[in-house]
Design a protein around this motif. Structure first.
Motif, mmCIF file in Angstrom:
data_model
loop_
_atom_site.group_PDB
_atom_site.id
_atom_site.type_symbol
_atom_site.label_atom_id
_atom_site.label_comp_id
_atom_site.label_asym_id
_atom_site.label_seq_id
_atom_site.Cartn_x
_atom_site.Cartn_y
_atom_site.Cartn_z
ATOM 1 N N ILE A 330 -8.929 19.068 2.267
ATOM 2 C CA ILE A 330 -9.413 17.742 1.873
ATOM 3 C C ILE A 330 -8.641 16.697 2.666
ATOM 4 C CG2 ILE A 330 -9.635 16.089 -0.024
ATOM 5 C CD1 ILE A 330 -9.914 18.438 -1.929
ATOM 6 N N HIS A 331 -9.336 15.993 3.539
ATOM 7 C CA HIS A 331 -8.730 14.959 4.371
ATOM 8 C C HIS A 331 -8.167 13.859 3.474
ATOM 9 C CE1 HIS A 331 -8.506 12.348 8.023
ATOM 10 N NE2 HIS A 331 -8.646 11.399 7.116
ATOM 11 N N GLN A 332 -6.907 13.461 3.721
ATOM 12 C CA GLN A 332 -6.253 12.438 2.903
ATOM 13 C C GLN A 332 -5.929 11.194 3.731
ATOM 14 O OE1 GLN A 332 -3.188 13.693 0.012
ATOM 15 N NE2 GLN A 332 -3.489 15.755 0.831
ATOM 16 N N HIS A 333 -6.368 10.072 3.214
ATOM 17 C CA HIS A 333 -6.176 8.772 3.847
ATOM 18 C C HIS A 333 -5.370 7.919 2.861
ATOM 19 C CE1 HIS A 333 -8.346 5.043 5.750
ATOM 20 N NE2 HIS A 333 -7.181 4.702 5.230
ATOM 21 N N ASP A 353 8.207 5.071 5.093
ATOM 22 C CA ASP A 353 8.788 6.414 5.207
ATOM 23 C C ASP A 353 8.425 7.285 4.004
ATOM 24 O OD1 ASP A 353 10.057 6.446 7.708
ATOM 25 O OD2 ASP A 353 11.753 5.304 6.940
ATOM 26 N N ASP A 354 8.396 6.684 2.817
ATOM 27 C CA ASP A 354 8.016 7.444 1.623
ATOM 28 C C ASP A 354 6.605 8.008 1.757
ATOM 29 O OD1 ASP A 354 10.422 7.010 0.333
ATOM 30 O OD2 ASP A 354 9.701 5.290 -0.823
ATOM 31 N N VAL A 355 5.688 7.175 2.233
ATOM 32 C CA VAL A 355 4.281 7.572 2.263
ATOM 33 C C VAL A 355 3.975 8.496 3.440
ATOM 34 C CG1 VAL A 355 1.904 6.737 2.448
ATOM 35 C CG2 VAL A 355 3.543 5.528 1.004
ATOM 36 N N ILE A 356 4.514 8.185 4.616
ATOM 37 C CA ILE A 356 4.246 9.069 5.759
ATOM 38 C C ILE A 356 4.903 10.430 5.532
ATOM 39 C CG2 ILE A 356 6.223 8.581 7.280
ATOM 40 C CD1 ILE A 356 4.178 8.314 9.577
ATOM 41 N N GLY A 357 5.952 10.447 4.706
ATOM 42 C CA GLY A 357 6.596 11.710 4.367
ATOM 43 C C GLY A 357 5.696 12.655 3.597
ATOM 44 N N LEU A 358 4.604 12.133 3.038
ATOM 45 C CA LEU A 358 3.623 12.973 2.354
ATOM 46 C C LEU A 358 2.666 13.635 3.342
ATOM 47 C CD1 LEU A 358 2.769 10.643 -0.668
ATOM 48 C CD2 LEU A 358 4.449 12.479 -0.553
ATOM 49 N N ARG A 359 2.810 13.311 4.611
ATOM 50 C CA ARG A 359 1.998 13.876 5.692
ATOM 51 C C ARG A 359 0.496 13.650 5.492
ATOM 52 N NH1 ARG A 359 4.506 19.107 8.604
ATOM 53 N NH2 ARG A 359 6.706 18.656 8.348
ATOM 54 N N PHE A 426 -1.778 13.507 18.990
ATOM 55 C CA PHE A 426 -0.417 13.972 19.252
ATOM 56 C C PHE A 426 0.067 14.906 18.124
ATOM 57 C CE2 PHE A 426 -1.115 10.021 21.418
ATOM 58 C CZ PHE A 426 -0.470 10.144 22.635
ATOM 59 N N PRO A 427 -0.701 15.929 17.788
ATOM 60 C CA PRO A 427 -0.364 16.732 16.598
ATOM 61 C C PRO A 427 0.958 17.481 16.714
ATOM 62 C CG PRO A 427 -2.153 17.755 17.840
ATOM 63 C CD PRO A 427 -1.957 16.391 18.417
ATOM 64 N N LYS A 428 1.238 18.104 17.853
ATOM 65 C CA LYS A 428 2.485 18.863 17.989
ATOM 66 C C LYS A 428 3.697 17.935 18.058
ATOM 67 C CE LYS A 428 1.513 23.176 17.710
ATOM 68 N NZ LYS A 428 2.093 23.991 16.619
ATOM 69 N N THR A 429 3.519 16.802 18.691
ATOM 70 C CA THR A 429 4.612 15.827 18.768
ATOM 71 C C THR A 429 4.958 15.307 17.378
ATOM 72 O OG1 THR A 429 3.960 15.188 21.008
ATOM 73 C CG2 THR A 429 5.332 13.626 19.776
ATOM 74 N N ILE A 430 3.957 14.955 16.603
ATOM 75 C CA ILE A 430 4.184 14.475 15.238
ATOM 76 C C ILE A 430 4.768 15.591 14.382
ATOM 77 C CG2 ILE A 430 3.052 13.647 13.145
ATOM 78 C CD1 ILE A 430 3.358 11.513 15.312
#
Length: 605
Positions: A330-333, A353-359, A426-430
């Motif tokens: 399920i794609h999450q936005h 940082d809190d939110v991007i940490g949820l990937r 940039f999936p591998k870089t991220i």
């Protein structure tokens, strides 16, 4: 009597649900006598069209009444069109409706003499009653407008607006699209759908918080409507329900229906509150196949003081736990808003940082819009440091906690977030940056500094500014070179001392490899940029094709594949020379379905 429902959409592939719902409701409920003498037509345009072309189209339809659907993105253009319409159709009656005029009705009427009245709030019943009056041709124009002023929800220049009680029976609204429209535009349009109205939450910046009366379309009707989308094979359906997952039983029933009846093509988009996802909801979606649903989750901030001020009663710890349990199918936005109360750069950076940490699959960085009718409008107008645009989109310029310079900095950072994270290029870089973040969290060294995504994007933003990159239009592939240069520059030394302490020499070497991997996995090319070190061996390429593919044409096989070696294993970033065979699924070499084979074993995408 010819009635035209008109909307100027922000994009060609958008559809306007409001005018369709209101027009369908009016057609269904007009008396036989009125219906026989009244024609209703829908016309959609886009903000990218020439105003003259829109004017010509409307003139060609010869309407007696035009009702415009008005939002932030189209209000200025709509009002410009209206000013010209009366020059060529002097007797036409013009009305406006929609969120952008409902709470500015008096101002709109005072500043725009060509607008005859405004429909405020929900439009179905109000518009139907207005049509009944307007289709009476025995009265003068002034008498007609005066009669309209007696209708709840209608604002004219002379009346005091009487509010309209929210519509209770959503089942009385017909399905908004014809089967012909669905089939003809299945792959080109986004279709919007509404299964409920109202929102119980009190977010001060949101117009939806004004209507707290929750109303639902019955499930049998919802299932019938969704089946029409599925049978037509449309590409994307977006639910406009403000918080879809409020009712556990109802939510599960709809998701279960989609899982059992899915056609393998149609994607359904839902706006949900992650902290209210129940155990049963999470259990239902745990094994959901890919391609059925995507979620948009508004986090907005993780600062407790900010959340309290704006009336959001959310528990970020609960959001974190629930988001991590949503399957990757399920794609999450996830959304953040800059410019909220009590949030300076440091606080916003922590929220980031809190939110991007949820990937999330996508992290949208938005900017506060101070909308008329919201509590935020009252709050902002009471603080001298809060400044925002007087015209749409009413976006914040300064706050007591953010200067205009800070806002501009975040806008530049937003561009880089879209380029390097949201694009998926940039999936591998991220992935490796997340590995650095995890390593920093596990570090026991008292002198170590946590890796910060906000710190990384901040330093990258400053680097781009110093080099003037934001001032020029750049090709997509150039951003690989910019990041390589950033990693090699003196700024990287500053990062090593500040936000990104784990950018040591080994990390930079790995990142150069991940950038090479991301570049070559995305496209087939014979023109390698100067920064790219192509380590190619034709014999090894041929051997890999023979071993892992069925070759029907040597020429085609080479044209749709590439061979490359790296200093690091891209599965775990260990230091071991590794070769990969890349397979491309299009003649042009571009692919959204990245596929590669590690040459000692097959790697899952």
């Amino acid at each position: 009597m010819k009635i035209l429902f008109a909307a100027i959409n922000s994009r060609y592939n958008h559809t306007n649900l409001a005018i369709r719902s209101i027009a369908c409701y009016a057609e269904k409920n007009l008396s036989c006598e009125k219906a026989s003498s009244t024609s209703i037509e829908i016309a959609e345009y886009t903000i990218n069209q020439q105003e003259g072309d829109i004017l010509r189209s409307i003139y060609g339809k010869s309407p007696d009444i035009i009702l415009f659907s008005v939002y932030i993105w189209n209000v200025e253009m709509t009002l410009k069109i209206i000013a010209e319409i009366k020059k060529i159709l002097p007797n036409v009656i013009i009305a406006l409706g929609g969120p952008e005029v409902s709470y500015r009705n008096q101002e709109i009427l005072e500043q725009n003499p060509n607008v005859d009245f405004v429909i405020c709030g929900e439009g179905e019943i109000t518009t139907l009653e207005a049509i009944h009056i307007l289709s009476t041709d025995t009265e003068s124009r002034d008498n007609l407008i005066h009669s309209l002023s007696m209708i709840p929800g209608v604002k004219t220049r002379t009346n005091i607006l009487a509010p309209r009680v929210p519509m209770q029976n959503l089942d009385s609204i017909p399905f908004a699209y014809t089967d012909d429209e669905l089939s003809e535009c299945a792959d080109t349009k986004i279709f919007y759908y509404e299964s409920s109205r109202g929102c119980p939450f009190r977010c001060s910046y949101c117009l939806s918080s004004i209507d707290k009366t929750m109303r639902y379309r019955c499930l049998d009707q919802v299932f019938a409507d969704l089946k029409r989308f599925l049978d037509a094979g449309v590409k994307l359906v977006k639910f406009v329900d403000r918080t879809f997952n409020l009712n556990e039983e109802r939510t599960i029933a709809i998701w279960d229906f989609l899982r059992k009846n899915h056609n393998g093509k149609t994607m359904f988009h839902f706006e949900i509150e992650a902290h209210t996802l129940t155990q049963k909801m999470l259990d239902v979606i745990a094994n959901f196949p890919a391609g059925i649903m995507q979620f948009e989750i508004g986090v907005q901030s993780t600062n407790p003081k900010t959340l309290e001020e704006i009336g959001r009663q959310t528990d970020f710890q609960k959001i974190r736990e629930n988001v991590k349990r949503i399957p990757k199918t399920i794609h999450q936005h996830l959304d953040l808003i800059a410019g909220l109360p009590h949030e300076n750069l440091e606080s916003f950076g922590k929220s980031f940082d809190d939110v991007i940490g949820l990937r999330p699959d996508m992290l949208q960085l938005g900017f506060l819009k101070v909308l008329s009718g919201t509590k935020m409008a009252d709050y902002a107008s009471g603080k001298i440091e809060y400044k925002f645009l007087d015209t749409p989109p009413y976006e914040v310029l300064t706050t007591p906690w953010l200067s205009y310079s800070d806002i501009l900095f975040l806008k530049d950072l937003e561009k880089l977030l879209d380029i390097y994270y949201n694009s998926g290029n940039f999936p591998k870089t991220i992935e490796f940056l997340f590995r650095l973040k995890e390593a920093s969290n596990l570090s026991a060294s008292p002198n170590s500094k946590d890796f910060s995504f906000f710190g990384f994007f901040s330093e990258l933003t400053r680097n781009f500014r110093q080099k003037g990159i934001f001032e020029n239009a750049c090709r997509e592939t150039e951003y690989f070179a910019f990041l390589i240069d950033f990693l090699s520059s003196t700024v990287a030394t500053e990062i090593h001392e500040t936000a990104c302490a784990f950018f040591d020499e080994n990390s930079r070497k790995i990142l150069r490899d991940t950038l090479r991997f991301d570049f070559i996995s995305a496209q087939k090319t014979s023109n390698f940029p100067a920064w790219y070190e192509h380590r190619y061996d034709k014999d090894s390429h041929r051997d890999a094709l023979n071993q892992h593919t069925e070759i029907t044409s040597t020429r085609e096989s080479y044209a749709h594949s590439e061979y490359e070696t790296f200093d690091f294993n891209m599965e775990n970033f260990d230091s071991e020379k590794t070769a990969y065979l890349f397979l491309y699924d299009s003649v042009k070499g571009k692919t959204k379905n990245r596929h590669w084979i590690r040459l000692d074993k097959r790697i899952k995408n």
